[in-house]
Design an enzyme around this catalytic site. Structure first.
Site, PDB file in Angstrom:
ATOM      1  N   HIS A 117      -4.790   1.750   1.820  1.00 38.42           N
ATOM      2  CA  HIS A 117      -4.758   0.991   0.564  1.00 38.42           C
ATOM      3  C   HIS A 117      -5.509  -0.334   0.658  1.00 38.42           C
ATOM      4  CE1 HIS A 117      -2.426   3.149  -2.338  1.00 38.42           C
ATOM      5  NE2 HIS A 117      -1.319   3.204  -1.621  1.00 38.42           N
ATOM      6  N   GLU A 152      -2.762   6.336  -5.141  1.00 38.48           N
ATOM      7  CA  GLU A 152      -1.772   6.875  -4.199  1.00 38.48           C
ATOM      8  C   GLU A 152      -2.256   8.162  -3.531  1.00 38.48           C
ATOM      9  OE1 GLU A 152       0.461   5.121  -3.209  1.00 38.48           O
ATOM     10  OE2 GLU A 152       0.683   3.628  -4.769  1.00 38.48           O
ATOM     11  N   GLU A 158       5.028  -4.593  -7.266  1.00 37.94           N
ATOM     12  CA  GLU A 158       4.533  -3.424  -8.010  1.00 37.94           C
ATOM     13  C   GLU A 158       5.682  -2.793  -8.801  1.00 37.94           C
ATOM     14  OE1 GLU A 158       1.419   0.159  -7.088  1.00 37.94           O
ATOM     15  OE2 GLU A 158       3.142   0.005  -5.757  1.00 37.94           O
ATOM     16  N   GLU A 171       1.622  -1.982  -0.237  1.00 37.14           N
ATOM     17  CA  GLU A 171       0.320  -2.345   0.292  1.00 37.14           C
ATOM     18  C   GLU A 171      -0.123  -3.762  -0.045  1.00 37.14           C
ATOM     19  OE1 GLU A 171      -0.597  -0.046  -3.646  1.00 37.14           O
ATOM     20  OE2 GLU A 171       0.874   0.050  -2.042  1.00 37.14           O
ATOM     21  N   HIS A 222      -1.027   5.194   5.486  1.00 41.19           N
ATOM     22  CA  HIS A 222      -1.131   5.196   4.018  1.00 41.19           C
ATOM     23  C   HIS A 222      -1.352   3.773   3.511  1.00 41.19           C
ATOM     24  CE1 HIS A 222       0.245   6.758  -0.049  1.00 41.19           C
ATOM     25  NE2 HIS A 222       0.417   5.460  -0.202  1.00 41.19           N
ATOM     26  N   GLU A 223      -0.549   2.840   3.984  1.00 40.40           N
ATOM     27  CA  GLU A 223      -0.677   1.457   3.512  1.00 40.40           C
ATOM     28  C   GLU A 223      -1.960   0.817   4.008  1.00 40.40           C
ATOM     29  OE1 GLU A 223       1.373   0.824   1.218  1.00 40.40           O
ATOM     30  OE2 GLU A 223       2.644   2.533   1.710  1.00 40.40           O
TER      31      GLU A 223
END
Length: 857
Positions: free
Chosen positions: A302, A321, A130, A267, A298-299
């Site tokens: 995703h 995000e 990314e 992710e 968080h990941e």
């Protein structure tokens, strides 16, 4: 080789022409232990909407050997230029492209990163793609809306493991052939290769079984708390699958702790990479475990929002995000059995503080940002994209209702699985489930920039009863250079009324929840003949996104009793308001220090305590009047030592105060104590002098001239690890000599050989606020070098230098003038201009705060 910038228009044209079917990627990494380059062979099958059309595929490679399009060999010299291979005369319908190239291992954390562990001298590889770096490993149509299946075949050294998005197969002759992935974007494909240590488990529920893996380098295996990580992961699986009503969409879930990672984590579908500093080799506070858990969640979020359903173009990066941030914190707050039900306090203290800071920079932008090209998106991983966006999503959830919000999300996942979407797709789903028109909300909150300020206006009679109460909303002008205009917005807020109880605690006695109109003044329905409370706290419960101010009486009570709030969230909101007032020059630094020193001993949330440590030190170093600065620093350092000695042995508080003391020790007696703790002639009961604590003291002693090269080398001999090497590097750069500074500067600016983490360590050690005079000559050198660095280095490496070596500690009009002269003459591209303008804003703010502090003397 930085790679050619891709514009939104080019991406739209390519997407309208092409539909990508499948990639087959064959990599020969058998020479990875030695480094250099590796053979990359890519076959891509895709459809073209037009016969005879022309397009391009992306590839960053030192050498391209063969290009075959539909069986015809193309002249490499004619078609490969500036990281693009031109493809002409496409067939209508199916096409097949084959590209054979030599690609390069990197040490910048981009593409295929290669790291050698000093403990076992083995190489460890991982990919980071990314935003546009899959093209560094294989030929790819590098944009998120051109999804395809990916089948990797990898030849690796004997005894190594290869992990990718698909389950790891049995290797034959050191060749690993993976099954094709589902349809995903290029940027979330992944390969992690090396002699990694692994721990395996599974997620089991109602007949579902998902293999789970955790990987790290063998040198960190003794510190890997796999059971704790698995517990957090399973909690996330339970909560997300219930809330999203969509089963985990990939065949397995691996989490790989990798070295020299630029971000917190990434992710990659089914193969999340995480910085291995999250494997704690020394004792740390619960705040670090909470932060790691939030990163893990968080990941995991995703996997649905970002990987299953992906943004069409990078202007919706914020939604990707922000959704992951909001849902990860919500999971911590609401999931049964969570260890961190106070996570919204952490969110208010950390994420929102980041957002408020970012929103006051000249680079502030609407949450839904205008992303014209890759340069725009690369600098947009900021506090607005993550934290302001998540704050506004939290507000949206309150507006439409949590159940309605998640019902809309469920419909969204089902409708767009393995596809690409725009913001309007999600808002449309939420409008259906909530019955609310979100167009006005979106325009007010997502399409405007800047932050509102809410102030209470209260009048009382002679008996202390409230006679009028209103909330004044301000829309401060955007910083010079910012795009757009400021605006008043509608807010849904709570107002908390607090009084001291018989035990001296501040308790909430009443709460008013109301809509603040998009107007300057909103009347508050306050009961008649009601005595004014001791503290009136706007935006209690942190429902909205706005800076809040305390009226004079509330501020007086908070200054004396901030540690007496019975709940952590109102304390955090008051701390945040005081910090923001200090940064804005409305509260003198000396008064902020007094507030911290009066209340921090009663602060129970260790994450808030550690934030206050950082903020107090920063305020004294940059925002204090220069003539009072040393007095304030002396007072703060004495306080850190007093709290260290008074803290409960072995507690998180003791550990946090030890770090604070190590960061600021300055007198001969304090430095003697630091040295004594290192050599064992001094002790503090309960304080573990483990590797990272020792380095904290070594670095401070080096920065003050008390630890020379011999002392640093001796400490490194105790800690022959990658982390030890980074600490030693920082300590060497921190030494207060002209020779040490020249050596550090040359290693970063005059050479491009340092790996990303080593360069970061050098910059961190080089910049010592106590060494302003020694570092003053480097301001001119910075402006002479930065544009050339930006043009010749990869994005991550150039950004480290542009931000880290900007003369931020030279707080003066001369620095502003030098910056303005450079901006006017250099003509930097938009990304570099943004970074320098942001740093310039810090100088401007510090000068204003210093003036306010001097006026309070």
């Amino acid at each position: 080789m930085p790679g050619t910038n891709l514009t939104r228009e080019e991406a739209q044209q390519r997407a309208s022409l092409l539909t990508i079917d499948a990639y087959e990627i064959d990599l020969d990494l058998s020479g990875a232990q030695e480094g250099g380059t590796y053979r990359s062979a890519t076959t891509v099958r895709f459809d073209s909407a037009e016969a005879g059309a022309e397009t391009f595929i992306d590839l960053v490679a030192p050498a391209v050997h063969q290009v075959f399009l539909n069986g015809k060999s193309l002249d490499v010299a004619a078609v490969f230029r500036d990281s693009r291979i031109t493809l002409k005369h496409l067939h209508e319908g199916p096409n097949e492209l084959q590209v054979v190239a030599d690609c390069a291992y990197t040490n910048t954390g981009e593409g295929l990163h290669r790291f050698v562990d000093p403990v076992d001298q083995q190489a460890y590889l991982y990919t980071q793609f990314e935003v546009p770096d899959a093209r560094r490993v294989f030929a790819s149509f590098e944009q998120p809306d051109l999804k395809a299946t990916f089948q990797f075949t990898v030849k690796a050294p004997e005894g190594w493991t290869v992990i990718s998005n698909s389950p790891t197969p049995e290797a034959k002759d050191n060749i690993w052939r993976f099954e094709p992935t589902p349809r995903i974007s290029t940027y979330i494909t992944a390969l992690i290769v090396g002699p990694y240590h692994a721990v395996h488990s599974s997620y089991e529920k109602d007949g579902q079984s998902v293999p789970l893996g955790i990987y790290c380098r063998p040198s960190l295996a003794e510190f890997l708390d796999a059971d704790e990580i698995f517990d957090v992961t399973r909690q996330g699986f339970d909560w997300f699958q219930e809330k999203f009503d969509y089963a985990y969409p990939f065949a397995k879930y691996d989490q790989l702790f990798v070295p020299e990672f630029n971000a917190g984590a990434m992710e990659n579908a089914g193969a999340v990479t995480i910085r291995d500093q999250y494997i704690f080799r020394s004792r740390t506070t619960d705040a670090a475990y909470e932060r790691r858990a939030e990163t893990i969640l968080h990941e995991l979020a995703h996997m649905w929002f970002g990987d299953l359903v992906t943004m069409e173009w990078w202007n919706d990066l914020w939604l990707n995000e922000s959704f992951a941030t909001y849902t990860s914190v919500a999971c911590q707050a609401y999931a049964p059995g969570s260890k961190w039900p106070h996570s919204w306090t952490t969110f208010a203290n950390a994420e929102k503080t980041w957002a408020y800071r970012q929103d006051q920079l000249p680079s502030t932008h609407p949450i839904m940002a205008e992303i014209r090209d890759l340069d725009d998106v690369l600098v947009n991983f900021d506090g607005i994209t993550y934290a302001k966006g998540a704050s506004v999503l939290k507000q949206l959830v309150a507006y439409v209702g949590q159940d309605e919000f998640f019902r809309g999300v469920q419909a969204y996942f089902k409708a767009h699985a393995f596809g690409n979407t725009r913001l309007s797709d999600l808002l449309g789903a939420l409008e259906k489930t909530s019955g609310r028109d979100l167009k006005t909300w979106s325009k007010a909150w997502l399409e405007t920039a800047g932050i509102n300020v809410l102030r209470p206006e209260i009048e009382t009679d002679a008996d202390g009863n409230v006679t009028s109460f209103a909330v004044r909303q301000e829309a401060p002008p955007l910083p010079t250079g910012a795009k757009g205009t400021s605006t008043l917005r509608p807010h849904r807020i709570a107002i908390g009324c607090y009084d001291l109880d018989g035990g001296g605690k501040l308790v909430r006695t009443s709460r008013i929840e109301l809509d603040i109109e998009a107007a300057e003044l909103t009347e508050v329905p306050f009961p008649a003949n009601t005595r004014r409370p001791a503290v009136i706290l706007l935006n209690d419960d942190d429902l909205s996104y706005a800076k809040v101010r305390l009226d004079a009486e509330s501020l007086s009570t908070v200054t004396e009793h901030i540690g007496d709030f019975t709940e952590s969230l109102p304390r955090a909101l008051c701390w945040s308001a005081a910090w923001d007032m200090t940064r804005d020059g409305e509260l003198a630094t000396r008064d902020y220090l007094a507030l911290v020193l009066s209340g921090i001993s009663k602060e129970s949330d260790i994450g808030v305590v550690q934030s206050l440590h950082r903020q107090a030190k920063l305020a004294l170093e940059l925002y204090a009047a220069p003539e009072w600065r040393e007095t304030g620093l002396a007072r703060w350092t004495e306080a850190t030592l007093e709290h260290l000695r008074a803290a409960e042995p072995g507690s998180d508080q003791q550990l946090a105060w030890a770090r604070a003391f190590a960061a600021t020790a300055r007198t001969d007696g304090q430095l003697d104590l630091a040295q004594g703790l290192l050599d064992g002639t001094e002790t503090v009961e309960g304080l573990a002098m483990d590797a990272d604590m020792r380095w904290a003291f070594v670095q401070r002693l080096a920065a003050t001239g008390r630890a020379d090269e011999k002392a640093i080398a001796a400490e490194l001999e105790r800690d022959r690890t990658s982390q030890g090497e980074l600490h030693a590097t920082a300590a060497r750069a921190a030494r207060p000599t002209a020779e040490a500074k020249a050596e550090a500067w040359a290693s970063v600016v005059e050479s491009d050989k340092l790996p990303n983490s080593t360069q970061e360590a050098v910059i961190g050690g080089f910049v010592q606020i106590d060494q302003r005079e020694l570092l003053a000559p480097y301001a001119e050198k910075f402006f002479a070098a930065v544009e050339g660095i930006w043009e010749s280095r990869s994005y991550e490496m150039a950004q480290q230098i542009a931000v880290g070596l900007y003369p931020s500690i030279q707080v003066s009009q001369e620095t502003l003038d030098a910056t303005d002269a450079w901006l006017a003459s250099a003509g930097p591209n938009a990304a570099l201009r943004r970074l320098i303008s942001e740093s310039r804003s810090g100088i401007e703010r510090a000068l204003k705060a210093q003036a306010a502090d001097a006026a309070a003397a």
